[in-house]
Scaffold this active site. Structure first.
Site, mmCIF file in Angstrom:
data_model
loop_
_atom_site.group_PDB
_atom_site.id
_atom_site.type_symbol
_atom_site.label_atom_id
_atom_site.label_comp_id
_atom_site.label_asym_id
_atom_site.label_seq_id
_atom_site.Cartn_x
_atom_site.Cartn_y
_atom_site.Cartn_z
ATOM 1 C CB CYS A 184 44.962 53.379 49.169
ATOM 2 S SG CYS A 184 43.704 52.107 49.250
ATOM 3 C CG HIS B 136 48.584 51.458 49.019
ATOM 4 N ND1 HIS B 136 48.087 51.244 50.281
ATOM 5 C CD2 HIS B 136 47.614 51.081 48.154
ATOM 6 C CE1 HIS B 136 46.860 50.765 50.185
ATOM 7 N NE2 HIS B 136 46.547 50.652 48.905
ATOM 8 C CG ASN C 283 44.701 47.815 50.560
ATOM 9 O OD1 ASN C 283 44.960 48.737 51.324
ATOM 10 N ND2 ASN C 283 44.291 47.994 49.320
HETATM 11 O O1 UT7 Z 1 44.236 50.176 47.309
HETATM 12 C C1 UT7 Z 1 43.475 49.998 46.164
HETATM 13 C C2 UT7 Z 1 42.713 48.759 46.383
HETATM 14 N N1 UT7 Z 1 42.500 47.919 45.284
HETATM 15 C C3 UT7 Z 1 43.471 47.313 44.560
HETATM 16 O O2 UT7 Z 1 44.628 47.548 44.678
HETATM 17 C C4 UT7 Z 1 42.977 46.290 43.589
HETATM 18 C C5 UT7 Z 1 43.869 46.118 42.406
HETATM 19 N N2 UT7 Z 1 43.519 44.881 41.724
HETATM 20 C C6 UT7 Z 1 44.017 43.700 42.140
HETATM 21 O O3 UT7 Z 1 44.794 43.637 43.076
HETATM 22 C C7 UT7 Z 1 43.635 42.476 41.339
HETATM 23 O O4 UT7 Z 1 42.946 42.870 40.181
HETATM 24 C C8 UT7 Z 1 42.777 41.470 42.146
HETATM 25 C C9 UT7 Z 1 43.612 40.854 43.261
HETATM 26 C C10 UT7 Z 1 41.548 42.175 42.733
HETATM 27 C C11 UT7 Z 1 42.308 40.351 41.227
HETATM 28 O O5 UT7 Z 1 43.435 39.729 40.627
HETATM 29 P P1 UT7 Z 1 43.489 39.503 39.047
HETATM 30 O O6 UT7 Z 1 44.756 38.802 38.782
HETATM 31 O O7 UT7 Z 1 43.256 40.829 38.385
HETATM 32 O O8 UT7 Z 1 42.289 38.525 38.850
HETATM 33 P P2 UT7 Z 1 41.067 38.678 37.838
HETATM 34 O O9 UT7 Z 1 40.080 39.657 38.352
HETATM 35 O O10 UT7 Z 1 41.600 38.829 36.454
HETATM 36 O O11 UT7 Z 1 40.456 37.241 37.943
HETATM 37 C C12 UT7 Z 1 41.159 36.071 37.481
HETATM 38 C C13 UT7 Z 1 40.322 34.869 37.823
HETATM 39 C C14 UT7 Z 1 38.853 35.010 37.408
HETATM 40 O O12 UT7 Z 1 38.387 33.736 37.032
HETATM 41 P P3 UT7 Z 1 38.312 33.327 35.466
HETATM 42 O O13 UT7 Z 1 37.407 34.342 34.838
HETATM 43 O O14 UT7 Z 1 39.721 33.421 34.959
HETATM 44 O O15 UT7 Z 1 37.772 31.948 35.523
HETATM 45 C C15 UT7 Z 1 38.171 35.413 38.672
HETATM 46 O O16 UT7 Z 1 36.828 35.070 38.709
HETATM 47 O O17 UT7 Z 1 40.308 34.671 39.232
HETATM 48 C C16 UT7 Z 1 38.967 34.650 39.706
HETATM 49 N N3 UT7 Z 1 38.945 35.244 41.030
HETATM 50 C C17 UT7 Z 1 39.200 34.527 42.139
HETATM 51 N N4 UT7 Z 1 39.488 33.230 42.334
HETATM 52 C C18 UT7 Z 1 39.718 32.826 43.590
HETATM 53 C C19 UT7 Z 1 38.729 36.538 41.376
HETATM 54 N N5 UT7 Z 1 38.840 36.672 42.707
HETATM 55 C C20 UT7 Z 1 39.133 35.450 43.208
HETATM 56 C C21 UT7 Z 1 39.363 34.966 44.492
HETATM 57 N N6 UT7 Z 1 39.668 33.654 44.640
HETATM 58 N N7 UT7 Z 1 39.332 35.755 45.584
#
Ligand code: UT7
Length: 328
Positions: free
Chosen positions: A112, A252, A282
């Site tokens: 990125c 970004h 993204n």
């Molecule tokens: O350019 C670089 C590219 N990458 C990035 O920038 C990624 C940076 N990270 C992020 O943007 C975030 O970490 C994510 C968007 C990937 C995830 O968001 P989060 O707020 O960190 O969610 P999390 O991983 O803490 O998950 C929270 C909950 C979990 O469920 P439980 O354990 O609380 O029951 C996940 O299993 O959300 C669940 N979850 C989802 N639910 C619905 C994870 N992905 C999804 C989804 N839809 N797509």
């Protein structure tokens, strides 16, 4: 002699993948995606459409806007993690597709942050006095490496490309400064594991889905919040500016919460921040040049404006570039 951006262009494929489409593909919801990332929809390339096709569109639009001919181009830098193929360079394919018969070119891999790495490289080559018309493109067809059964990644990424034409300027504006970094100890947090020399493609790598993006979202998130905010604040301070001096911050577009953290660290108002993540998700190396072109088109950047570009990505890589806009 400084290098300055004299034209901008973008290309977004027509096909739209909405959050509602994704609801039918994986266990997710429009509400979750919008509230956790800010994304509503993203674009996907058509079947058979490759990164070089998006780049060629960008180059043709840059030529049209600048009134230059393909033969005027000296160098094409393509920042991408989704090249058409491992060998040859996408830049060479683009050179052929646009008929840039006097250009050389190469691909640059910094995820990125790729466009900012390319902008710094291209600027320095212009500043050397040896090259006059340098094209820097950030382009990714992320759909070619996304696992559409993995909700951790498939909701975030989209396809798209943007680019700029760099030329020399005698003014003291243009590309003013850059601060770029890499820390490869973060390589396990965001990667495509196979298909390179470490794990050449095999039946096993395909069966184990190792050709898709794997991401530890939380680790990347924490890294991004800290480092994109830090470097944005630092480059302003280093150049004697504060957030108040900025006409526009183009970060970004990976997650609205990460953008807001960086904007708030620099004390920026909503009007000072370009956000288009809701439309495109993204697009990896594409986000910043796409945003830049939209900002120019909508009059959000004018002559003499101070513009800050900041990114972070897999590697880890991150950094900022500071511009003084010289075009009217
Ligand atoms: O350019 C670089 C590219 N990458 C990035 O920038 C990624 C940076 N990270 C992020 O943007 C975030 O970490 C994510 C968007 C990937 C995830 O968001 P989060 O707020 O960190 O969610 P999390 O991983 O803490 O998950 C929270 C909950 C979990 O469920 P439980 O354990 O609380 O029951 C996940 O299993 O959300 C669940 N979850 C989802 N639910 C619905 C994870 N992905 C999804 C989804 N839809 N797509």
């Amino acid at each position: 002699m400084n290098a300055t951006i004299t034209a901008t262009a973008r290309y977004l494929p027509d096909r739209v993948l909405t959050n509602f489409d994704l609801e039918k593909m994986v266990d997710t919801s429009d509400e979750w995606i919008r509230s956790r990332t800010g994304i509503s929809e993203r674009r996907l390339v058509a079947e058979g459409e490759a990164t070089s096709d998006m780049c060629a569109e960008v180059v043709n639009r840059l030529l049209e806007k600048s009134g230059k001919q393909p033969e005027d181009i000296d160098l094409i830098i393509v920042a991408t993690i989704t090249p058409d193929m491992l060998v040859v360079a996408t830049a060479a394919i683009v050179q052929d597709k646009v008929g840039a018969t006097n250009a050389w070119g190469f691909d640059l891999t910094a995820a990125c942050s790729g466009f900012l790495y390319g902008l710094e490289t291209g600027s320095k080559l212009v500043e050397s006095g040896q090259y006059k018309n340098v094209i820097v493109i950030g382009a990714d067809a992320m759909s070619s490496i996304i696992d559409y059964t993995d909700r951790n990644t498939c909701v975030i990424f989209g396809d798209g490309a943007g680019g700029v034409l760099l030329e020399p300027t005698k003014s003291d504006g243009g590309v003013l400064d850059s601060m770029l970094f890499a820390d490869g100890s973060g390589r396990d947090s965001l990667k495509v594991h196979a298909g390179g020399s470490l794990h050449p493609a095999s039946k096993d790598t395909v069966e184990n889905r190792m050709h898709y993006v794997q991401q530890d979202g939380k680790t990347v998130f924490k890294f991004a919040v800290k480092n994109m905010a830090d470097v944005s604040e630092k480059i302003l301070k280093k150049n004697g500016y504060t957030g108040q001096d900025l006409a526009l911050f183009i970060p970004h577009q990976a997650n609205l919460r990460i953008i807001n953290a960086a904007a708030s660290r620099c004390n920026l108002s909503d009007e000072q921040v370009l956000i288009n993540i809701e439309k495109y998700g993204n697009t990896t190396a594409g986000t910043i040049p796409i945003g830049l072109d939209e900002a120019v088109e909508t009059g959000r950047i004018k002559k003499d404006d101070l513009v800050l570009l900041s990114a972070f990505g897999g590697g880890f890589t991150w950094g900022s570039v500071l511009l003084r806009w010289t075009e009217s």
